[in-house]
Design a protein around this motif. Structure first.
Motif, PDB file in Angstrom:
ATOM      1  N   GLY A   1       0.833  -1.194   0.000  1.00 23.48           N
ATOM      2  CA  GLY A   1       0.000   0.000   0.000  1.00 23.48           C
ATOM      3  C   GLY A   1       0.870   1.247   0.000  1.00 23.48           C
ATOM      4  N   GLN A   2       0.253   2.379  -0.277  1.00 24.20           N
ATOM      5  CA  GLN A   2       0.998   3.619  -0.456  1.00 24.20           C
ATOM      6  C   GLN A   2       1.709   4.069   0.819  1.00 24.20           C
ATOM      7  N   ASN A   3       1.056   4.014   1.964  1.00 20.73           N
ATOM      8  CA  ASN A   3       1.666   4.506   3.197  1.00 20.73           C
ATOM      9  C   ASN A   3       2.883   3.683   3.612  1.00 20.73           C
ATOM     10  N   LYS A   4       2.755   2.367   3.614  1.00 22.34           N
ATOM     11  CA  LYS A   4       3.872   1.503   4.005  1.00 22.34           C
ATOM     12  C   LYS A   4       5.013   1.597   2.991  1.00 22.34           C
ATOM     13  N   LEU A   5       4.669   1.634   1.695  1.00 25.38           N
ATOM     14  CA  LEU A   5       5.705   1.756   0.667  1.00 25.38           C
ATOM     15  C   LEU A   5       6.447   3.081   0.805  1.00 25.38           C
ATOM     16  N   SER A   6       5.731   4.161   1.046  1.00 31.81           N
ATOM     17  CA  SER A   6       6.378   5.465   1.244  1.00 31.81           C
ATOM     18  C   SER A   6       7.334   5.420   2.427  1.00 31.81           C
ATOM     19  N   TYR A   7       6.896   4.793   3.506  1.00 32.56           N
ATOM     20  CA  TYR A   7       7.757   4.659   4.680  1.00 32.56           C
ATOM     21  C   TYR A   7       9.025   3.883   4.341  1.00 32.56           C
ATOM     22  N   LEU A   8       8.855   2.744   3.653  1.00 32.95           N
ATOM     23  CA  LEU A   8      10.008   1.923   3.294  1.00 32.95           C
ATOM     24  C   LEU A   8      10.982   2.685   2.394  1.00 32.95           C
ATOM     25  N   LEU A   9      10.444   3.446   1.446  1.00 35.70           N
ATOM     26  CA  LEU A   9      11.301   4.185   0.525  1.00 35.70           C
ATOM     27  C   LEU A   9      12.030   5.318   1.231  1.00 35.70           C
ATOM     28  N   HIS A  10      11.317   6.080   2.031  1.00 34.92           N
ATOM     29  CA  HIS A  10      11.930   7.246   2.671  1.00 34.92           C
ATOM     30  C   HIS A  10      12.842   6.879   3.827  1.00 34.92           C
ATOM     31  N   LYS A  11      12.421   5.966   4.635  1.00 40.45           N
ATOM     32  CA  LYS A  11      13.184   5.632   5.845  1.00 40.45           C
ATOM     33  C   LYS A  11      14.283   4.608   5.558  1.00 40.45           C
ATOM     34  N   ASP A  12      13.895   3.481   5.020  1.00 36.78           N
ATOM     35  CA  ASP A  12      14.844   2.378   4.867  1.00 36.78           C
ATOM     36  C   ASP A  12      15.692   2.482   3.602  1.00 36.78           C
ATOM     37  N   LEU A  13      15.048   2.628   2.458  1.00 33.35           N
ATOM     38  CA  LEU A  13      15.798   2.604   1.197  1.00 33.35           C
ATOM     39  C   LEU A  13      16.738   3.796   1.069  1.00 33.35           C
ATOM     40  N   MET A  14      16.270   4.984   1.352  1.00 31.70           N
ATOM     41  CA  MET A  14      17.135   6.159   1.188  1.00 31.70           C
ATOM     42  C   MET A  14      18.338   6.097   2.123  1.00 31.70           C
ATOM     43  N   ASN A  15      18.145   5.602   3.330  1.00 31.12           N
ATOM     44  CA  ASN A  15      19.290   5.447   4.234  1.00 31.12           C
ATOM     45  C   ASN A  15      20.301   4.450   3.681  1.00 31.12           C
ATOM     46  N   LYS A  16      19.819   3.354   3.135  1.00 34.52           N
ATOM     47  CA  LYS A  16      20.725   2.347   2.578  1.00 34.52           C
ATOM     48  C   LYS A  16      21.436   2.873   1.328  1.00 34.52           C
ATOM     49  N   ILE A  17      20.712   3.606   0.497  1.00 28.94           N
ATOM     50  CA  ILE A  17      21.328   4.184  -0.701  1.00 28.94           C
ATOM     51  C   ILE A  17      22.442   5.141  -0.296  1.00 28.94           C
ATOM     52  N   TYR A  18      22.186   5.960   0.693  1.00 30.17           N
ATOM     53  CA  TYR A  18      23.203   6.904   1.172  1.00 30.17           C
ATOM     54  C   TYR A  18      24.386   6.166   1.793  1.00 30.17           C
ATOM     55  N   ASP A  19      24.088   5.176   2.637  1.00 33.10           N
ATOM     56  CA  ASP A  19      25.151   4.448   3.342  1.00 33.10           C
ATOM     57  C   ASP A  19      26.104   3.726   2.404  1.00 33.10           C
ATOM     58  N   CYS A  20      25.589   3.240   1.274  1.00 32.24           N
ATOM     59  CA  CYS A  20      26.467   2.493   0.362  1.00 32.24           C
ATOM     60  C   CYS A  20      27.048   3.372  -0.743  1.00 32.24           C
ATOM     61  N   GLY A  21      26.811   4.675  -0.670  1.00 39.42           N
ATOM     62  CA  GLY A  21      27.440   5.589  -1.618  1.00 39.42           C
ATOM     63  C   GLY A  21      26.792   5.637  -2.993  1.00 39.42           C
ATOM     64  N   GLU A  22      25.528   5.273  -3.092  1.00 34.65           N
ATOM     65  CA  GLU A  22      24.858   5.249  -4.390  1.00 34.65           C
ATOM     66  C   GLU A  22      23.877   6.403  -4.586  1.00 34.65           C
ATOM     67  N   LEU A  23      23.916   7.401  -3.705  1.00 34.91           N
ATOM     68  CA  LEU A  23      22.941   8.488  -3.785  1.00 34.91           C
ATOM     69  C   LEU A  23      23.034   9.243  -5.100  1.00 34.91           C
ATOM     70  N   GLN A  24      24.234   9.564  -5.554  1.00 41.22           N
ATOM     71  CA  GLN A  24      24.381  10.293  -6.818  1.00 41.22           C
ATOM     72  C   GLN A  24      23.836   9.492  -7.994  1.00 41.22           C
ATOM     73  N   ASN A  25      24.095   8.198  -8.000  1.00 44.80           N
ATOM     74  CA  ASN A  25      23.574   7.357  -9.081  1.00 44.80           C
ATOM     75  C   ASN A  25      22.047   7.315  -9.049  1.00 44.80           C
ATOM     76  N   PHE A  26      21.476   7.229  -7.849  1.00 44.14           N
ATOM     77  CA  PHE A  26      20.018   7.213  -7.722  1.00 44.14           C
ATOM     78  C   PHE A  26      19.422   8.540  -8.193  1.00 44.14           C
ATOM     79  N   LEU A  27      20.049   9.639  -7.822  1.00 41.28           N
ATOM     80  CA  LEU A  27      19.538  10.954  -8.209  1.00 41.28           C
ATOM     81  C   LEU A  27      19.593  11.172  -9.722  1.00 41.28           C
TER      82      LEU A  27
END
Length: 81
Positions: free
Chosen positions: A46-72
C-alpha cells in the motif's frame, strides 16, 4: 506442492528483503526492474507503508552504500513515467 494462481504467490518476501532488492537495482543501474518492483510493492504494502520503506529504509541504505548520486541521476527518468 500447489501451483500458484498468480505471480503474487510466487514471491513472498519481507519488507527488508524488498528494500534490499530495490537497493540492488539501484546499485546495478537497473531502472526498469526498480520500477517493476515499486509497482509490486504498491500492491503488497500500500501507499503509506511503501512510502515509509522508501523514505526511511531505502534512502538510508542508498546513502550508506554511496549510491545516492547514481540514484539521483534517475530523476529525469522518473519524471517521464
Amino acid at each position: 506442492m500447489k501451483n500458484p494462481n498468480n505471480w503474487s504467490e510466487l514471491q513472498k518476501e519481507t519488507s527488508a528483503e524488498f528494500v534490499d532488492k530495490l537497493l540492488l537495482y539501484v546499485r546495478t543501474d537497473n531502472f526498469e526492474a526498480f520500477c517493476f518492483a515499486l509497482n509490486r510493492g504498491m500492491y503488497f504494502y500500500g501507499q503509506n507503508k511503501l512510502s515509509y520503506l522508501l523514505h526511511k529504509d531505502l534512502m538510508n541504505k542508498i546513502y550508506d552504500c554511496g549510491e545516492l548520486q547514481n540514484f539521483l541521476k534517475w530523476g529525469d527518468r522518473f519524471n517521464d513515467l
